[in-house]
Design an enzyme around this catalytic site. Structure first.
Site, PDB file in Angstrom:
ATOM      1  N   HIS A   1     111.026  62.301  80.314  1.00 10.60           N
ATOM      2  CA  HIS A   1     110.234  61.116  80.145  1.00 10.60           C
ATOM      3  C   HIS A   1     111.317  59.993  79.968  1.00 10.60           C
ATOM      4  O   HIS A   1     111.212  59.228  78.975  1.00 10.60           O
ATOM      5  CB  HIS A   1     109.286  61.067  78.920  1.00 10.60           C
ATOM      6  CG  HIS A   1     108.269  62.449  78.971  1.00 10.60           C
ATOM      7  ND1 HIS A   1     108.416  63.534  78.562  1.00 10.60           N
ATOM      8  CD2 HIS A   1     106.822  62.314  79.062  1.00 10.60           C
ATOM      9  CE1 HIS A   1     107.521  64.508  78.644  1.00 10.60           C
ATOM     10  NE2 HIS A   1     106.455  63.688  79.047  1.00 10.60           N
TER      11      HIS A   1
ATOM     12  N   HIS B   1     102.946  69.469  75.359  1.00  7.81           N
ATOM     13  CA  HIS B   1     104.095  69.040  74.807  1.00  7.81           C
ATOM     14  C   HIS B   1     104.137  67.594  73.871  1.00  7.81           C
ATOM     15  O   HIS B   1     105.109  67.130  73.692  1.00  7.81           O
ATOM     16  CB  HIS B   1     105.311  68.951  75.620  1.00  7.81           C
ATOM     17  CG  HIS B   1     105.199  68.209  76.832  1.00  7.81           C
ATOM     18  ND1 HIS B   1     105.518  68.371  78.186  1.00  7.81           N
ATOM     19  CD2 HIS B   1     104.488  66.623  76.999  1.00  7.81           C
ATOM     20  CE1 HIS B   1     105.423  67.213  78.789  1.00  7.81           C
ATOM     21  NE2 HIS B   1     104.738  66.210  78.059  1.00  7.81           N
TER      22      HIS B   1
ATOM     23  N   HIS C   1      94.993  63.776  79.804  1.00  8.46           N
ATOM     24  CA  HIS C   1      95.398  62.524  78.878  1.00  8.46           C
ATOM     25  C   HIS C   1      95.922  61.268  79.743  1.00  8.46           C
ATOM     26  O   HIS C   1      96.575  61.141  80.913  1.00  8.46           O
ATOM     27  CB  HIS C   1      96.554  62.936  77.845  1.00  8.46           C
ATOM     28  CG  HIS C   1      97.951  63.404  78.365  1.00  8.46           C
ATOM     29  ND1 HIS C   1      98.128  64.323  79.050  1.00  8.46           N
ATOM     30  CD2 HIS C   1      99.066  62.733  78.010  1.00  8.46           C
ATOM     31  CE1 HIS C   1      99.407  64.301  79.245  1.00  8.46           C
ATOM     32  NE2 HIS C   1      99.996  63.568  78.801  1.00  8.46           N
TER      33      HIS C   1
ATOM     34  N   GLU D   1     100.530  66.158  84.684  1.00 13.03           N
ATOM     35  CA  GLU D   1     101.582  67.025  84.243  1.00 13.03           C
ATOM     36  C   GLU D   1     101.243  68.547  84.354  1.00 13.03           C
ATOM     37  O   GLU D   1     102.047  69.429  84.374  1.00 13.03           O
ATOM     38  CB  GLU D   1     102.143  66.693  82.568  1.00 13.03           C
ATOM     39  CG  GLU D   1     102.628  65.429  82.563  1.00 13.03           C
ATOM     40  CD  GLU D   1     102.880  65.399  80.956  1.00 13.03           C
ATOM     41  OE1 GLU D   1     103.647  64.387  80.595  1.00 13.03           O
ATOM     42  OE2 GLU D   1     102.300  65.948  80.153  1.00 13.03           O
TER      43      GLU D   1
HETATM   44  C1  DHB Z   1     102.091  61.576  74.710  1.00  8.47           C
HETATM   45  C2  DHB Z   1     103.104  61.635  75.417  1.00  8.47           C
HETATM   46  C3  DHB Z   1     103.366  62.684  76.309  1.00  8.47           C
HETATM   47  O1  DHB Z   1     104.432  62.903  77.240  1.00  8.47           O
HETATM   48  C4  DHB Z   1     102.316  63.888  76.498  1.00  8.47           C
HETATM   49  O2  DHB Z   1     102.408  64.606  77.670  1.00  8.47           O
HETATM   50  C5  DHB Z   1     101.259  63.776  75.668  1.00  8.47           C
HETATM   51  C6  DHB Z   1     101.096  62.760  74.909  1.00  8.47           C
HETATM   52  C7  DHB Z   1     101.838  60.630  73.802  1.00  8.47           C
HETATM   53  O3  DHB Z   1     102.785  59.675  73.524  1.00  8.47           O
HETATM   54  O4  DHB Z   1     100.985  60.734  72.893  1.00  8.47           O
HETATM   55 FE    FE Z   2     104.275  64.287  78.977  1.00 11.14          FE
END
Ligand code: DHB
Ligand code: FE
Length: 280
Positions: A59, A12, A193, A240
């Protein structure tokens, strides 16, 4: 009778919402990312689901450190896009399905899942970016949404096993809703990530693809992956992905993969997407 006809997993990444809103989905950087969703957009146009149970995490848009529900369910009939610092995204408001939401809430709570019930909240990129990826730009979203919100931001977060079991309970709840509805369940977030700290930028394609493999077929090995493995192998935000296990749990013992997509890079992350069909 309502039935779950498919499960969808998707990252997302907020930058993808910006790409849609600014008309950049076909450029050199975003083109290969969006190309992997083209199959799904066409498939959705023929599937025409009535409702999506959309599993995502907030978030710090609707909740923050003051209130941290582990599992919450949206029982309202209307949600506005949240202002995440740059103003709300210019996308349609999200229509809820209050009757189905309340039915699922009742069924889950009587099934020993103590859900927090949310009647009013704004929805951030965790929910609106997957809608954009699956339906593109729209005057009005073609589905109603029952949001399921999971705390994957502040530890302790729920285990993969508990998420999978919640998915199983959601499937029981949907099966007992009397109206004839075509329902999909989406698990969103991920893939690997880490957005901050010494390992910011960590991406682990081998682990991510192994996770996608584990969503398919009869195995339930993913429900037992411990938090420390997500942290070590997929960075601090890779957790996540436990939300995909709610979707997978809802599809029953066996699944078939209809479509799969994985691409690096996407902002600071790896992007992953899968479409699954439940098999009896
Ligand atoms: C980013 C933020 C998110 O919530 C995520 O799941 C993936 C990437 C970002 O800020 O790049
Ligand atoms: Fe996220």
């Amino acid at each position: 009778m309502a039935r779950i006809t498919a499960g969808v997993g998707s990252s997302h990444v907020p930058l993808l919402g910006v790409a849609v809103d600014q008309g950049k989905t076909g450029d050199d950087y975003f083109g290969p990312i969006f190309a992997g969703y083209e199959w799904t957009r066409q498939w959705q146009a023929t599937e025409k689901p009535d409702v999506v149970i959309l599993v995502y995490n907030d978030h710090a848009s609707a909740f923050d450190a003051r209130i941290i529900p582990t599992f919450a369910i949206g029982c309202g009939d209307h949600y506005r896009p949240a202002d995440e610092g740059w103003g709300p995204r210019p996308v349609p408001d999200v229509e809820g399905h209050a009757d189905l939401g309340w039915h699922i809430a009742q069924s889950l709570i009587l099934d020993d899942f103590d859900m927090t019930i949310i009647n009013e909240m704004d929805v951030d990129h965790g929910l609106t970016v997957p809608l954009s990826m699956m339906f593109g730009t729209a005057e009005r979203w073609p589905v109603k949404v029952v949001p399921i919100i999971v705390n994957v931001v502040t530890y302790p977060v729920p285990s993969g096993n508990r998420c999978w079991a919640l998915g199983e309970a959601i499937a029981r709840a949907v099966r007992s809703f009397p109206e004839d509805l075509n329902v999909q369940i989406w698990g969103t977030g991920g893939m690997s990530h880490q957005l901050q700290g010494a390992r910011a930028g960590l991406i682990n394609p081998a682990w991510d693809n192994n996770f996608l493999d584990g969503m398919i077929g009869e195995s339930d090995r993913l429900r037992h992956v411990p938090h420390i493995e997500y942290l070590r192998e997929t960075g601090s935000e890779g957790i996540e992905m436990v939300m995909w296990l709610i979707m997978r749990g809802a599809l029953g013992a066996r699944t078939r993969c209809l479509h799969r997509h994985y691409h690096v890079p996407c902002s600071n992350t790896a992007i992953g997407h899968i479409v699954l069909e439940p098999l009896e």
